[in-house]
Design an enzyme around this catalytic site. Structure first.
Site, PDB file in Angstrom:
ATOM      1  N   ILE A 149      27.525  34.674  29.204  1.00 23.21           N
ATOM      2  CA  ILE A 149      27.701  33.288  28.775  1.00 23.21           C
ATOM      3  C   ILE A 149      28.975  32.718  29.386  1.00 23.21           C
ATOM      4  CG2 ILE A 149      28.932  33.963  26.649  1.00 23.21           C
ATOM      5  CD1 ILE A 149      27.482  31.638  25.215  1.00 23.21           C
ATOM      6  N   CYS A 150      28.997  31.402  29.546  1.00 25.91           N
ATOM      7  CA  CYS A 150      30.191  30.656  29.937  1.00 25.91           C
ATOM      8  C   CYS A 150      30.599  30.974  31.373  1.00 25.91           C
ATOM      9  CB  CYS A 150      31.309  30.928  28.932  1.00 25.91           C
ATOM     10  SG  CYS A 150      32.715  29.785  29.027  1.00 25.91           S
ATOM     11  N   ALA A 151      31.792  31.502  31.591  1.00 27.34           N
ATOM     12  CA  ALA A 151      32.245  31.803  32.953  1.00 27.34           C
ATOM     13  C   ALA A 151      31.613  33.062  33.528  1.00 27.34           C
ATOM     14  CB  ALA A 151      33.768  31.947  32.971  1.00 27.34           C
TER      15      ALA A 151
END
Length: 435
Positions: free
Chosen positions: A353-355
């Site tokens: 998730i995310c970066a």
């Protein structure tokens, strides 16, 4: 491609918060006293906040509050009411406080915010030092707040909600009413200096509301944007699924969640919390050389083991939270990258998730031939950007998502894939995502 709808079945007919709204749409109920108060809190730009924690604290509620307030610029002190800095929060999450509550008695705080969880709320209530701090906070006209069980168990017991409108976790409403508060069924309720909220599913709304009260609406709006809360109210969880396959595992899924210095604490804790609510066997492994890590907003978390030890085990699923520093640490870990490649080559499940999809999976070839999403600022690093606008993307045995505000959707999608639709709905209801 298909859109999977995690749609409530009777009696779960509405989903009032499967995606948290952005700040301008926050459902916050206020009394008339609010109008007078909102101007006084703008007097100073420097804001000190106390977040007490205890054994049995609900980690999502604590960490979301701390993270969001620090994003807003608040000077947050996380204080343990136990005899030591480390606390054993609910669902096996270990948090290390910044100070003991006894260290905080001489500090004037602009806000004191109590997380919920049981027996955490009772442990907070039984601490005389904290009780005195909160009573002084109320008597001197400064902000005090609580979420989940804590409004009823702690604030109500201390008499600081008497005659005020307040809310809490639904099963504690009767206790709140007996504390002479006027109970209100709202996600976030403000009456004068007191702010209360209902549970994990309302924690992001609650936290952004606290930012508004400390720093104003413009700052709250600035903070809420990168959280990736969703402007749409819907009665469904929606994950985009391609190349659909049935996820199978042992009767108890074994899941590795990696953490490192710089990991996004909200994402890590929400993933761990939700998966353990589902009764998965979750191993939290530190990629560094110590069990304790310092996350992106300086929350200190303690892993179950080091990654080198976890690498000797077998997992049904490996999950990576985001956070820029954490994702970079993951990408630089030969052990973790090899584990992920082995997971893929063994036809097992992995997610990020995310970066992390952009900084870990992409550069190591783990997204080859796959559709994925990531934090918006990182999506340019993905070779295939065709599905980056989706909040959760499942492509075969890979699952990716965007950021803090999509973490619950991401986690529940994992639960649904591994343990079924009904288990995911059960957990969503308990977290007050379905009311």
């Amino acid at each position: 491609m298909a859109l999977r709808h995690l749609t409530p079945l009777s009696p779960f007919t509405t989903l009032t918060c499967c995606r948290l709204p952005p700040f301008p749409s926050l459902s916050v109920t206020t009394s008339r006293r609010y109008n007078r108060f909102s101007f006084s809190v703008m007097a100073s730009a420097s804001r000190k906040v106390l977040v007490p924690i205890a054994n049995g604290t609900e980690p999502m509620e604590a960490v979301i509050t701390i993270d969001v307030l620090r994003r807003g610029g608040a000077d947050v002190t996380v204080a343990s009411v136990e005899k030591q800095l480390g606390v054993d929060a609910c669902h096996g999450v270990k948090i290390v406080a910044d100070a003991l509550i006894t260290d905080c008695v001489d500090t004037v705080f602009d806000l004191v915010s109590l997380p919920g969880g049981m027996p955490g709320a009772s442990n907070l209530k039984d601490n005389t030092t904290l009780e005195n701090i909160v009573k002084k906070q109320a008597s001197e006209g400064r902000l005090y707040a609580a979420i989940c069980a804590a409004p009823a168990v702690a604030l109500g017991s201390w008499g600081v909600l008497k005659g005020l409108k307040a809310t809490c976790y639904p099963s504690f409403m009767e206790q709140l009413s007996s504390a002479a508060a006027t109970t209100v069924d709202s996600r976030v309720q403000q009456d004068g200096k007191a702010i209360t909220s209902q549970g994990p599913g309302t924690a992001m709304d609650y936290s952004v509301t606290l930012v508004e009260q400390l720093f104003g609406k413009e700052k709250a709006n600035e903070v809420s944007g990168p959280l990736l809360t969703n402007p749409k109210h819907t009665d469904q969880f929606i994950a985009t699924e391609l190349n659909k396959v049935q996820w199978t595992c042992s009767s108890v899924p074994k899941i590795l969640v990696a953490i490192a210095d710089g990991s996004e604490e909200m994402e890590a804790v929400m993933i761990i919390d939700v998966l353990r609510r589902a009764k998965a066997e979750v191993v939290v492994a530190s990629v560094g050389d110590k069990l304790e890590i310092v996350a992106s907003r300086k929350v200190k978390l303690v892993a179950d083991m080091l990654l080198d030890e976890a690498a000797k085990l077998s997992f049904d699923l490996i999950v990576l939270p985001g956070g820029l520093g954490g994702a970079q640490a993951f990408s630089n870990s030969e052990t973790l990258v090899n584990l992920l490649k082995k997971q893929r080559d063994s036809d097992k499940y992995y997610g990020a998730i995310c970066a992390s999809p952009a900084l870990v999976l992409e550069p190591h070839g783990l997204l080859k031939g796959k559709k994925a999403t990531a934090f918006p600022a990182m999506c340019d690093k993905l070779s295939d950007k065709s599905h980056v606008e989706n909040r959760v993307v499942v492509d075969g045995k890979l699952i990716t998502s965007r950021g803090p505000g999509t973490s619950l959707e991401f986690s529940l999608a994992i639960v649904e894939k591994l343990l079924g639709h009904e288990k995911a709905l059960e957990i969503a209801k308990a977290m007050l995502l379905i009311i």
